[in-house]
Write a protein that holds these residues in place. Structure first.
Motif, PDB file in Angstrom:
ATOM      1  N   TYR A  67     -25.860  36.702  -4.346  1.00  0.00           N
ATOM      2  CA  TYR A  67     -26.435  35.397  -4.063  1.00  0.00           C
ATOM      3  C   TYR A  67     -25.119  34.530  -4.035  1.00  0.00           C
ATOM      4  CZ  TYR A  67     -28.642  30.892  -4.730  1.00  0.00           C
ATOM      5  OH  TYR A  67     -28.782  29.794  -4.381  1.00  0.00           O
ATOM      6  N   ARG A  68     -24.145  34.631  -4.513  1.00  0.00           N
ATOM      7  CA  ARG A  68     -23.013  34.049  -4.638  1.00  0.00           C
ATOM      8  C   ARG A  68     -22.398  33.663  -2.990  1.00  0.00           C
ATOM      9  NH1 ARG A  68     -17.864  32.549  -8.623  1.00  0.00           N
ATOM     10  NH2 ARG A  68     -16.328  31.364  -7.094  1.00  0.00           N
ATOM     11  N   GLU A  69     -21.851  35.300  -2.667  1.00  0.00           N
ATOM     12  CA  GLU A  69     -21.170  35.653  -1.271  1.00  0.00           C
ATOM     13  C   GLU A  69     -21.957  35.229  -0.574  1.00  0.00           C
ATOM     14  OE1 GLU A  69     -21.205  39.833  -1.348  1.00  0.00           O
ATOM     15  OE2 GLU A  69     -20.202  39.878  -2.577  1.00  0.00           O
ATOM     16  N   VAL A  70     -23.769  35.164  -0.203  1.00  0.00           N
ATOM     17  CA  VAL A  70     -24.275  33.997   1.080  1.00  0.00           C
ATOM     18  C   VAL A  70     -24.078  32.898   0.927  1.00  0.00           C
ATOM     19  CG1 VAL A  70     -26.219  33.614   1.669  1.00  0.00           C
ATOM     20  CG2 VAL A  70     -25.734  36.154   0.819  1.00  0.00           C
ATOM     21  N   PHE A  71     -23.801  31.831  -0.323  1.00  0.00           N
ATOM     22  CA  PHE A  71     -24.041  30.969  -1.034  1.00  0.00           C
ATOM     23  C   PHE A  71     -22.112  30.471  -0.102  1.00  0.00           C
ATOM     24  CE2 PHE A  71     -22.312  27.093  -3.235  1.00  0.00           C
ATOM     25  CZ  PHE A  71     -23.353  26.514  -3.802  1.00  0.00           C
ATOM     26  N   GLU A  72     -21.234  31.048   0.145  1.00  0.00           N
ATOM     27  CA  GLU A  72     -20.322  30.706   0.424  1.00  0.00           C
ATOM     28  C   GLU A  72     -20.450  30.724   1.820  1.00  0.00           C
ATOM     29  OE1 GLU A  72     -16.661  31.382  -2.360  1.00  0.00           O
ATOM     30  OE2 GLU A  72     -17.649  32.459  -2.979  1.00  0.00           O
ATOM     31  N   ARG A  73     -20.419  31.834   2.224  1.00  0.00           N
ATOM     32  CA  ARG A  73     -20.730  32.066   3.691  1.00  0.00           C
ATOM     33  C   ARG A  73     -21.505  30.822   4.595  1.00  0.00           C
ATOM     34  NH1 ARG A  73     -21.222  37.886   2.498  1.00  0.00           N
ATOM     35  NH2 ARG A  73     -23.302  37.627   2.601  1.00  0.00           N
ATOM     36  N   LEU A  74     -22.322  29.822   3.737  1.00  0.00           N
ATOM     37  CA  LEU A  74     -23.072  29.307   3.747  1.00  0.00           C
ATOM     38  C   LEU A  74     -22.289  27.910   3.879  1.00  0.00           C
ATOM     39  CD1 LEU A  74     -25.425  27.529   5.059  1.00  0.00           C
ATOM     40  CD2 LEU A  74     -27.117  27.871   2.482  1.00  0.00           C
ATOM     41  N   LEU A  75     -21.237  27.726   2.635  1.00  0.00           N
ATOM     42  CA  LEU A  75     -20.507  26.309   3.199  1.00  0.00           C
ATOM     43  C   LEU A  75     -19.718  26.651   4.085  1.00  0.00           C
ATOM     44  CD1 LEU A  75     -19.404  25.985  -0.840  1.00  0.00           C
ATOM     45  CD2 LEU A  75     -20.946  25.010   0.140  1.00  0.00           C
ATOM     46  N   ASP A  76     -19.219  28.237   4.489  1.00  0.00           N
ATOM     47  CA  ASP A  76     -18.248  27.519   5.250  1.00  0.00           C
ATOM     48  C   ASP A  76     -19.303  27.686   7.141  1.00  0.00           C
ATOM     49  OD1 ASP A  76     -16.230  28.915   4.241  1.00  0.00           O
ATOM     50  OD2 ASP A  76     -16.725  31.116   4.446  1.00  0.00           O
ATOM     51  N   PHE A  77     -20.493  27.873   6.622  1.00  0.00           N
ATOM     52  CA  PHE A  77     -20.914  27.864   8.275  1.00  0.00           C
ATOM     53  C   PHE A  77     -21.653  26.364   8.089  1.00  0.00           C
ATOM     54  CE2 PHE A  77     -25.330  26.341   9.130  1.00  0.00           C
ATOM     55  CZ  PHE A  77     -25.240  26.940  10.590  1.00  0.00           C
ATOM     56  N   LEU A  78     -21.353  25.547   7.599  1.00  0.00           N
ATOM     57  CA  LEU A  78     -21.789  24.056   7.247  1.00  0.00           C
ATOM     58  C   LEU A  78     -20.718  23.507   7.536  1.00  0.00           C
ATOM     59  CD1 LEU A  78     -24.364  23.321   4.425  1.00  0.00           C
ATOM     60  CD2 LEU A  78     -24.395  23.752   6.905  1.00  0.00           C
ATOM     61  N   ASN A  79     -19.899  24.149   7.280  1.00  0.00           N
ATOM     62  CA  ASN A  79     -18.096  23.577   7.701  1.00  0.00           C
ATOM     63  C   ASN A  79     -18.053  23.600   8.795  1.00  0.00           C
ATOM     64  OD1 ASN A  79     -15.981  22.174   6.313  1.00  0.00           O
ATOM     65  ND2 ASN A  79     -14.764  24.500   6.794  1.00  0.00           N
ATOM     66  N   SER A  80     -18.617  24.468   9.481  1.00  0.00           N
ATOM     67  CA  SER A  80     -18.649  24.798  11.244  1.00  0.00           C
ATOM     68  C   SER A  80     -18.678  24.218  11.776  1.00  0.00           C
ATOM     69  CB  SER A  80     -17.997  26.273  11.451  1.00  0.00           C
ATOM     70  OG  SER A  80     -19.062  26.870  11.269  1.00  0.00           O
ATOM     71  N   THR A  81     -20.444  23.511  11.333  1.00  0.00           N
ATOM     72  CA  THR A  81     -21.518  22.699  12.141  1.00  0.00           C
ATOM     73  C   THR A  81     -21.545  21.147  11.893  1.00  0.00           C
ATOM     74  OG1 THR A  81     -22.991  23.593  10.567  1.00  0.00           O
ATOM     75  CG2 THR A  81     -22.759  25.250  13.083  1.00  0.00           C
ATOM     76  N   ARG A  82     -20.605  20.630  10.629  1.00  0.00           N
ATOM     77  CA  ARG A  82     -21.684  19.796  10.025  1.00  0.00           C
ATOM     78  C   ARG A  82     -19.216  19.373   9.116  1.00  0.00           C
ATOM     79  NH1 ARG A  82     -26.280  17.609   8.407  1.00  0.00           N
ATOM     80  NH2 ARG A  82     -24.677  15.679   8.542  1.00  0.00           N
ATOM     81  N   PRO A  83     -18.393  19.405  10.601  1.00  0.00           N
ATOM     82  CA  PRO A  83     -17.275  18.990   9.730  1.00  0.00           C
ATOM     83  C   PRO A  83     -17.440  17.102   9.477  1.00  0.00           C
ATOM     84  CG  PRO A  83     -17.044  18.927  11.999  1.00  0.00           C
ATOM     85  CD  PRO A  83     -18.982  19.199  11.923  1.00  0.00           C
ATOM     86  N   GLU A  84     -18.000  16.987   9.657  1.00  0.00           N
ATOM     87  CA  GLU A  84     -18.249  15.354   8.724  1.00  0.00           C
ATOM     88  C   GLU A  84     -18.173  15.281   6.981  1.00  0.00           C
ATOM     89  OE1 GLU A  84     -22.625  15.890   9.718  1.00  0.00           O
ATOM     90  OE2 GLU A  84     -20.336  16.422  10.736  1.00  0.00           O
ATOM     91  N   ILE A  85     -19.299  16.225   6.593  1.00  0.00           N
ATOM     92  CA  ILE A  85     -19.447  16.944   5.558  1.00  0.00           C
ATOM     93  C   ILE A  85     -18.512  17.239   4.586  1.00  0.00           C
ATOM     94  CG2 ILE A  85     -21.706  15.655   5.557  1.00  0.00           C
ATOM     95  CD1 ILE A  85     -22.243  18.886   4.862  1.00  0.00           C
ATOM     96  N   GLY A  86     -17.841  17.944   5.224  1.00  0.00           N
ATOM     97  CA  GLY A  86     -16.175  18.669   5.258  1.00  0.00           C
ATOM     98  C   GLY A  86     -15.745  18.813   3.353  1.00  0.00           C
ATOM     99  N   PRO A  87     -15.811  16.992   3.588  1.00  0.00           N
ATOM    100  CA  PRO A  87     -15.188  17.213   1.835  1.00  0.00           C
ATOM    101  C   PRO A  87     -15.886  16.981   0.908  1.00  0.00           C
ATOM    102  CG  PRO A  87     -14.329  15.498   3.105  1.00  0.00           C
ATOM    103  CD  PRO A  87     -15.337  16.044   4.311  1.00  0.00           C
ATOM    104  N   GLN A  88     -16.745  17.070   0.604  1.00  0.00           N
ATOM    105  CA  GLN A  88     -18.342  17.569   0.113  1.00  0.00           C
ATOM    106  C   GLN A  88     -18.257  18.293  -0.367  1.00  0.00           C
ATOM    107  OE1 GLN A  88     -18.539  14.590   2.254  1.00  0.00           O
ATOM    108  NE2 GLN A  88     -20.459  14.174   2.068  1.00  0.00           N
ATOM    109  N   LEU A  89     -18.693  19.480   1.100  1.00  0.00           N
ATOM    110  CA  LEU A  89     -18.525  21.220   1.142  1.00  0.00           C
ATOM    111  C   LEU A  89     -17.224  21.666   0.345  1.00  0.00           C
ATOM    112  CD1 LEU A  89     -19.544  21.458   4.479  1.00  0.00           C
ATOM    113  CD2 LEU A  89     -20.685  21.813   2.800  1.00  0.00           C
TER     114      LEU A  89
END
Length: 275
Positions: A67-89
């Motif tokens: 689950y943690r591995e999937v969680f971290e991959r989702l953080l990476d996905f969000l960082n690429s699609t929503r760069p404006e929230i990069g600092p929170q991610l």
């Protein structure tokens, strides 16, 4: 696939983001099937005996490390699609060692959101964003968990007292579809993608079915998407009607892009009964 021409203007990128998120989940499904294969159970018997969603009766055996591995991959996905929230991610990613992922899994399954809020506070990370990531990282697991029961939930023997609650994962459903052949209503769960049969003309929230108290409305030139309204409990249900709309639609995206129906219902004093 039915193409929905949304009759209102939605925020730029709103629907596209969720389409990308769904594609990410689909890719995760493929990866997870090699390591996650829960046993198939006699869901009809278990629902009948306990009146509880299946996931509350069994251990879904979701490993915390996976689950943690999937969680971290989702953080990476969000960082690429929503760069404006990069600092929170980045803040979330830098504090993951403070998160007990086993507790997060069990809290989501038991619908104990206060435990998830406490975990975010303890790790000093943004609460709402953490909840979103934790929820959507779990969804590929829930979809795999639910897959064996598609035929059971739509078959003649299926019966479930709690029409707006997913019989597999226990989530609240806000969307349904009416089958083109006979108008049969199926509720849809946007977390595990289960569908289950319910009666056509009655309130899925309170069970009321008096003629005249259940009605529907829709936006002009948008015949396939309807709001079913209950004047007894003031509940509403969004619905895709296959009869004028066509045979296929992505129900996950349909629920997202019909946010204007939620606003319309709420303006008229109706509620989804989420509270």
């Amino acid at each position: 696939m039915f193409e929905h021409k949304v009759p209102v203007t939605l925020p730029d990128g709103y629907v596209d983001f969720f389409k990308s998120l769904e594609s990410w989940e689909n890719e995760e499904l493929i990866k997870l099937r090699t390591v996650y294969a829960p046993s198939q159970l006699d869901i009809l018997r278990m629902l009948d005996e306990t009146k509880k969603p299946l996931i509350l009766q069994v251990n879904p055996h979701i490993e915390a490390d996976t689950y943690r591995e999937v969680f971290e991959r989702l953080l990476d996905f969000l960082n690429s699609t929503r760069p404006e929230i990069g600092p929170q991610l980045a803040l979330i990613k830098n504090n993951l060692d403070k998160v007990n992922f086993e507790n997060i899994i069990s809290s989501f399954i038991a619908m104990q959101t206060t435990e998830i809020e406490k975990a975010a506070e303890t790790a000093a990370i943004p609460g709402e964003l953490f909840f979103f990531v934790a929820d959507h990282a779990l969804r590929p697991f829930l979809r795999i968990f639910a897959e064996p029961y598609r035929n059971d939930l739509t078959g003649e023997r299926f019966y479930w007292d709690f029409s707006s609650t997913c019989p597999v994962c226990g989530s609240k459903s806000h969307f349904s579809r009416l089958q083109s052949e006979n108008g049969q209503r199926f509720m849809f769960c946007d977390r595990c993608f289960s569908e289950w049969k319910v009666r056509y003309l009655f309130c899925v929230h309170c069970g009321h079915d008096r003629p005249g108290d259940i009605r529907y409305l829709n936006v002009e030139n948008d015949e396939a998407y309807k709001l079913y309204l209950c004047d007894n409990c003031k509940g509403y249900l969004k619905t895709f009607d296959e009869r004028p709309g066509g045979d296929m639609v992505d129900l996950f995206i349909a629920n997202i892009e019909t946010i204007y129906l939620d606003l319309l219902a709420q303006e008229k004093g109706y509620t989804s009964h989420d509270e």
